[in-house]
Design a protein around this motif. Structure first.
Motif, PDB file in Angstrom:
ATOM      1  N   HIS A   1      -0.160  -3.999 -12.798  1.00  0.00           N
ATOM      2  CA  HIS A   1      -1.344  -4.301 -12.527  1.00  0.00           C
ATOM      3  C   HIS A   1      -2.492  -3.291 -13.077  1.00  0.00           C
ATOM      4  N   VAL A   2      -1.723  -1.989 -13.521  1.00  0.00           N
ATOM      5  CA  VAL A   2      -2.905  -1.140 -13.964  1.00  0.00           C
ATOM      6  C   VAL A   2      -3.132  -1.192 -15.681  1.00  0.00           C
ATOM      7  N   LEU A   3      -2.395  -2.214 -16.092  1.00  0.00           N
ATOM      8  CA  LEU A   3      -2.677  -2.673 -17.503  1.00  0.00           C
ATOM      9  C   LEU A   3      -3.711  -3.546 -17.754  1.00  0.00           C
ATOM     10  N   ASP A   4      -4.602  -3.592 -18.777  1.00  0.00           N
ATOM     11  CA  ASP A   4      -5.570  -4.360 -19.109  1.00  0.00           C
ATOM     12  C   ASP A   4      -5.158  -5.771 -19.199  1.00  0.00           C
ATOM     13  N   GLN A   5      -4.088  -6.033 -20.121  1.00  0.00           N
ATOM     14  CA  GLN A   5      -3.573  -7.324 -20.364  1.00  0.00           C
ATOM     15  C   GLN A   5      -2.108  -7.426 -19.937  1.00  0.00           C
ATOM     16  N   THR A   6      -1.635  -8.576 -19.097  1.00  0.00           N
ATOM     17  CA  THR A   6      -0.591  -8.703 -18.708  1.00  0.00           C
ATOM     18  C   THR A   6      -0.135 -10.272 -18.968  1.00  0.00           C
ATOM     19  N   HIS A   7       1.307 -10.520 -18.914  1.00  0.00           N
ATOM     20  CA  HIS A   7       1.817 -12.015 -19.154  1.00  0.00           C
ATOM     21  C   HIS A   7       1.558 -12.736 -17.622  1.00  0.00           C
ATOM     22  N   PHE A   8       1.136 -12.294 -16.582  1.00  0.00           N
ATOM     23  CA  PHE A   8       0.980 -12.657 -15.361  1.00  0.00           C
ATOM     24  C   PHE A   8      -0.286 -12.791 -14.751  1.00  0.00           C
ATOM     25  N   GLU A   9      -0.345 -13.597 -13.605  1.00  0.00           N
ATOM     26  CA  GLU A   9      -1.786 -13.671 -13.042  1.00  0.00           C
ATOM     27  C   GLU A   9      -1.776 -12.506 -11.959  1.00  0.00           C
ATOM     28  N   LYS A  10      -2.804 -11.603 -12.042  1.00  0.00           N
ATOM     29  CA  LYS A  10      -2.500 -10.372 -11.120  1.00  0.00           C
ATOM     30  C   LYS A  10      -3.064 -10.589  -9.734  1.00  0.00           C
ATOM     31  N   ASP A  11      -2.727  -9.814  -8.805  1.00  0.00           N
ATOM     32  CA  ASP A  11      -2.977 -10.280  -7.300  1.00  0.00           C
ATOM     33  C   ASP A  11      -4.258  -9.154  -7.040  1.00  0.00           C
ATOM     34  N   GLU A  12      -5.020  -9.891  -6.554  1.00  0.00           N
ATOM     35  CA  GLU A  12      -6.488  -9.460  -6.708  1.00  0.00           C
ATOM     36  C   GLU A  12      -6.691  -7.936  -5.486  1.00  0.00           C
ATOM     37  N   TRP A  13      -5.503  -8.162  -4.202  1.00  0.00           N
ATOM     38  CA  TRP A  13      -5.479  -7.157  -3.590  1.00  0.00           C
ATOM     39  C   TRP A  13      -5.167  -5.872  -4.357  1.00  0.00           C
ATOM     40  N   ILE A  14      -4.105  -6.187  -5.189  1.00  0.00           N
ATOM     41  CA  ILE A  14      -3.668  -4.764  -6.085  1.00  0.00           C
ATOM     42  C   ILE A  14      -4.685  -4.346  -6.620  1.00  0.00           C
ATOM     43  N   THR A  15      -5.214  -5.473  -7.582  1.00  0.00           N
ATOM     44  CA  THR A  15      -6.341  -5.080  -8.690  1.00  0.00           C
ATOM     45  C   THR A  15      -7.509  -4.026  -8.112  1.00  0.00           C
ATOM     46  N   ASN A  16      -7.971  -4.672  -6.935  1.00  0.00           N
ATOM     47  CA  ASN A  16      -9.071  -4.214  -6.515  1.00  0.00           C
ATOM     48  C   ASN A  16      -8.969  -3.099  -5.568  1.00  0.00           C
TER      49      ASN A  16
ATOM     50  N   LEU B   1       2.444  -8.838   1.125  1.00  0.00           N
ATOM     51  CA  LEU B   1       1.052  -7.694   0.821  1.00  0.00           C
ATOM     52  C   LEU B   1       0.351  -7.586   2.330  1.00  0.00           C
ATOM     53  N   HIS B   2       0.319  -6.350   2.739  1.00  0.00           N
ATOM     54  CA  HIS B   2      -0.308  -6.028   3.952  1.00  0.00           C
ATOM     55  C   HIS B   2      -1.510  -5.081   3.750  1.00  0.00           C
ATOM     56  N   LEU B   3      -2.783  -5.663   3.926  1.00  0.00           N
ATOM     57  CA  LEU B   3      -3.966  -4.752   3.410  1.00  0.00           C
ATOM     58  C   LEU B   3      -4.564  -4.305   4.939  1.00  0.00           C
ATOM     59  N   PRO B   4      -4.957  -3.229   5.243  1.00  0.00           N
ATOM     60  CA  PRO B   4      -5.409  -2.627   6.362  1.00  0.00           C
ATOM     61  C   PRO B   4      -7.026  -2.939   6.168  1.00  0.00           C
ATOM     62  N   LYS B   5      -7.732  -2.884   7.390  1.00  0.00           N
ATOM     63  CA  LYS B   5      -9.067  -3.074   7.186  1.00  0.00           C
ATOM     64  C   LYS B   5      -9.799  -1.899   6.426  1.00  0.00           C
ATOM     65  N   LEU B   6     -10.686  -2.487   5.617  1.00  0.00           N
ATOM     66  CA  LEU B   6     -11.550  -1.815   4.528  1.00  0.00           C
ATOM     67  C   LEU B   6     -12.890  -1.219   5.181  1.00  0.00           C
ATOM     68  N   THR B   7     -13.141  -0.030   4.688  1.00  0.00           N
ATOM     69  CA  THR B   7     -14.429   0.571   4.985  1.00  0.00           C
ATOM     70  C   THR B   7     -15.710   0.038   4.158  1.00  0.00           C
TER      71      THR B   7
ATOM     72  N   VAL C   1       3.310  -3.371  -0.081  1.00  0.00           N
ATOM     73  CA  VAL C   1       3.753  -4.325  -0.808  1.00  0.00           C
ATOM     74  C   VAL C   1       5.321  -4.546  -0.196  1.00  0.00           C
ATOM     75  N   SER C   2       5.823  -5.464   0.793  1.00  0.00           N
ATOM     76  CA  SER C   2       7.121  -5.358   1.153  1.00  0.00           C
ATOM     77  C   SER C   2       7.756  -6.387   0.465  1.00  0.00           C
ATOM     78  N   ILE C   3       9.002  -5.951  -0.284  1.00  0.00           N
ATOM     79  CA  ILE C   3       9.861  -7.047  -1.198  1.00  0.00           C
ATOM     80  C   ILE C   3      10.828  -7.582  -0.442  1.00  0.00           C
ATOM     81  N   GLU C   4      10.827  -8.697  -1.032  1.00  0.00           N
ATOM     82  CA  GLU C   4      11.831 -10.026  -0.644  1.00  0.00           C
ATOM     83  C   GLU C   4      13.043  -9.992  -1.695  1.00  0.00           C
TER      84      GLU C   4
END
Length: 227
Positions: free
Chosen positions: A137-152, A59-65, A108-111
């Motif tokens: 990640h848009v769903l309220d409940q998932t069977h995996f631990e969400k990534d906080e960058w995507i969630t936030n 994952l690559h996250l640019p600088k945030l304002t 999100v660069s896929i391997e």
């Protein structure tokens, strides 16, 4: 004394060699590099995540304002003829940092798995599963631990996919699939970026080589027999 020289099954130098013992030697491609908290050139932060036992991403996250800023999200598939390069390689890592910085997108660069160890459609299946993972990640409940960058920070109204060379081919395949199958949360793809996409049919176009595609498939089993 037994010979230690391995027998070559398929030799496509200077790209790849496949040996009779099943091992693969990749002759081109940049070395893998680790993610970084903040790239000194672009200011982009990166990290690696595991999607499944056989699938991962960087994952690559640019600088945030501001800390709650929502960004367009780009799911990207690297090039390499389905058989070389990586989301973790130096060239792709640098490219994704630049792309994230210039576009202001969470990338999100896929391997995905490579041929010939994993013939097609493995790369297509991995790439589709990765997109579904992101959209989940848009769903309220998932069977995996969400990534906080995507969630936030992901704006699921601005989801794009893209790729270069073989990755452009994959993005095209994934876009077609998204037209017939629903993504989690009914997320829609807003756009697709095809950078020098790799397509090769049985009939050459323009100055393409006239070699039969089947000969290529036989020498290196990029594609498996499937319907």
């Amino acid at each position: 004394m037994a010979s230690t020289t391995k027998e070559v099954l398929s030799d496509l130098s200077p790209i790849i060699k496949v040996y009779t013992d099943g091992t693969v030697e990749r002759l081109i491609g940049s070395p893998h590099v680790p993610p970084s908290p903040e790239d000194p050139t672009t200011g982009v932060s990166s990290k690696d995540t595991t999607i499944s036992p056989t699938l991962s991403a960087r994952l690559h996250l640019p600088k945030l304002t501001h800390s709650t800023q929502k960004l367009p999200i780009l799911v990207y598939y690297h090039g390499g003829g389905f058989c070389v390069e990586s989301a973790f390689s130096f060239f792709d890592h640098r490219y994704m940092n630049l792309l994230s910085a210039e576009s202001g997108a969470l990338v999100v660069s896929i391997e995905y798995r490579l041929a010939p160890e994993h013939p097609l459609p493995a790369a297509y299946e991995d790439s589709w599963d990765a997109l579904k993972w992101v959209c989940s990640h848009v769903l309220d409940q998932t069977h995996f631990e969400k990534d906080e960058w995507i969630t936030n920070h992901a704006d699921f109204n601005r989801v794009f996919i893209g790729g270069d060379s073989a990755g452009g081919n994959i993005a095209h395949n994934v876009a077609l699939r998204a037209g017939s199958e629903s993504l989690p949360g009914n997320v829609k793809i807003l756009g697709t970026i095809l950078s020098h996409p790799y397509f090769w049919g049985s009939n050459p176009v323009g100055n393409e080589p006239k070699e039969d595609i089947q000969a290529v498939v036989i020498r290196i089993p990029v594609c498996s027999r499937w319907h």
